[in-house]
Design an enzyme around this catalytic site. Structure first.
Site, PDB file in Angstrom:
ATOM      1  N   ASP A   1       4.987  51.893  23.879  1.00 42.95           N
ATOM      2  CA  ASP A   1       4.927  51.506  25.289  1.00 42.95           C
ATOM      3  C   ASP A   1       4.255  52.676  25.999  1.00 42.95           C
ATOM      4  O   ASP A   1       4.906  53.653  26.362  1.00 42.95           O
ATOM      5  CB  ASP A   1       6.335  51.261  25.825  1.00 42.95           C
ATOM      6  CG  ASP A   1       6.337  50.827  27.281  1.00 42.95           C
ATOM      7  OD1 ASP A   1       5.326  50.283  27.750  1.00 42.95           O
ATOM      8  OD2 ASP A   1       7.361  51.050  27.954  1.00 42.95           O
TER       9      ASP A   1
ATOM     10  N   GLU B   1       1.357  48.136  23.839  1.00 37.33           N
ATOM     11  CA  GLU B   1       1.310  47.258  25.005  1.00 37.33           C
ATOM     12  C   GLU B   1      -0.103  47.259  25.570  1.00 37.33           C
ATOM     13  O   GLU B   1      -0.686  48.311  25.805  1.00 37.33           O
ATOM     14  CB  GLU B   1       2.307  47.715  26.065  1.00 37.33           C
ATOM     15  CG  GLU B   1       2.367  46.759  27.246  1.00 37.33           C
ATOM     16  CD  GLU B   1       3.466  47.113  28.213  1.00 37.33           C
ATOM     17  OE1 GLU B   1       4.620  46.732  27.967  1.00 37.33           O
ATOM     18  OE2 GLU B   1       3.155  47.781  29.211  1.00 37.33           O
TER      19      GLU B   1
ATOM     20  N   ASP C   1      11.901  52.581  28.216  1.00 32.09           N
ATOM     21  CA  ASP C   1      10.604  52.705  27.534  1.00 32.09           C
ATOM     22  C   ASP C   1      10.770  52.617  26.018  1.00 32.09           C
ATOM     23  O   ASP C   1       9.927  52.052  25.325  1.00 32.09           O
ATOM     24  CB  ASP C   1       9.932  54.031  27.904  1.00 32.09           C
ATOM     25  CG  ASP C   1       9.862  54.228  29.404  1.00 32.09           C
ATOM     26  OD1 ASP C   1       8.923  53.707  30.024  1.00 32.09           O
ATOM     27  OD2 ASP C   1      10.765  54.887  29.942  1.00 32.09           O
TER      28      ASP C   1
END
Length: 192
Positions: free
Chosen positions: A9, A70, A143
């Site tokens: 992430d 991501e 996260d």
């Protein structure tokens, strides 16, 4: 065969990392998770160096088969998008140097895969990641939970057959749901 996925992430201030092993039956097991943090007071080059060094360490230590990152998502805050894109580039380059493939997934794809709804909030994602991985406590910070969700999403999608071609030899073996997913993914790529 067990698939090991490193989910990332990306972000300059907090870059979530999560490693998951997923068996063919979709049973997922958490291997490791953490967050690489950098200070906004540091120069951009030093912040990116911290992320690059950390991702190199994670790749060397955990030897994932694939990275799930991501996808940079269009947000209103341009400086946030730039930071996410810069961190993503460092991570993707580290994987490329090792010949490790990289898959990009949007936040909505991850939420849908893990919770069943592409509009779920972070708490719902964390709750389901905790359940899927059979953890005693939720992975923190968010996260790290998001990175684990990315890894789970990729492994489940790769195992579903959605990653194969939708036309040509072998495409007949896709289920209607897998074909719809693969077609939607191909349409999204063409729209970029």
């Amino acid at each position: 065969m067990t698939l090991r996925v490193l989910g990332v992430d990306p972000g300059l201030t907090r870059c979530g990392l999560g490693v998951v092993d997923v068996e063919r039956n979709r049973r997922a097991t958490m291997v490791a998770f953490g967050v690489v943090g950098t200070s906004p007071e540091e120069s951009l080059d030093q912040r990116l160096l911290v992320i690059a060094t950390s991702i190199d360490e994670w790749l060397d230590q955990y030897e994932p088969h694939v990275l799930a990152v991501e996808r940079v998502f269009s947000q209103l805050n341009v400086s946030t998008v730039m930071g996410v894109a810069q961190a993503s580039g460092v991570v993707i380059a580290a994987a490329a140097r090792r010949g490790i493939s990289v898959a990009l997934h949007t936040p909505s794809e991850v939420k849908a895969a893990v919770t069943g709804s592409g509009t779920s909030n972070k708490d719902a994602v964390t709750k389901l990641v905790t359940k899927i991985l059979r953890l005693d406590a939720p992975p923190r910070p968010a996260d790290a939970a998001d990175a684990l969700a990315l890894a789970i999403t990729h492994a489940w999608r790769a195992g579903s057959g959605a990653a194969v071609a939708t036309t040509g030899p072998g495409s007949q073996s896709l289920t209607p749901a897998q074909r719809a997913w693969a077609d939607a993914e191909a349409k999204a790529r063409r729209a970029r």
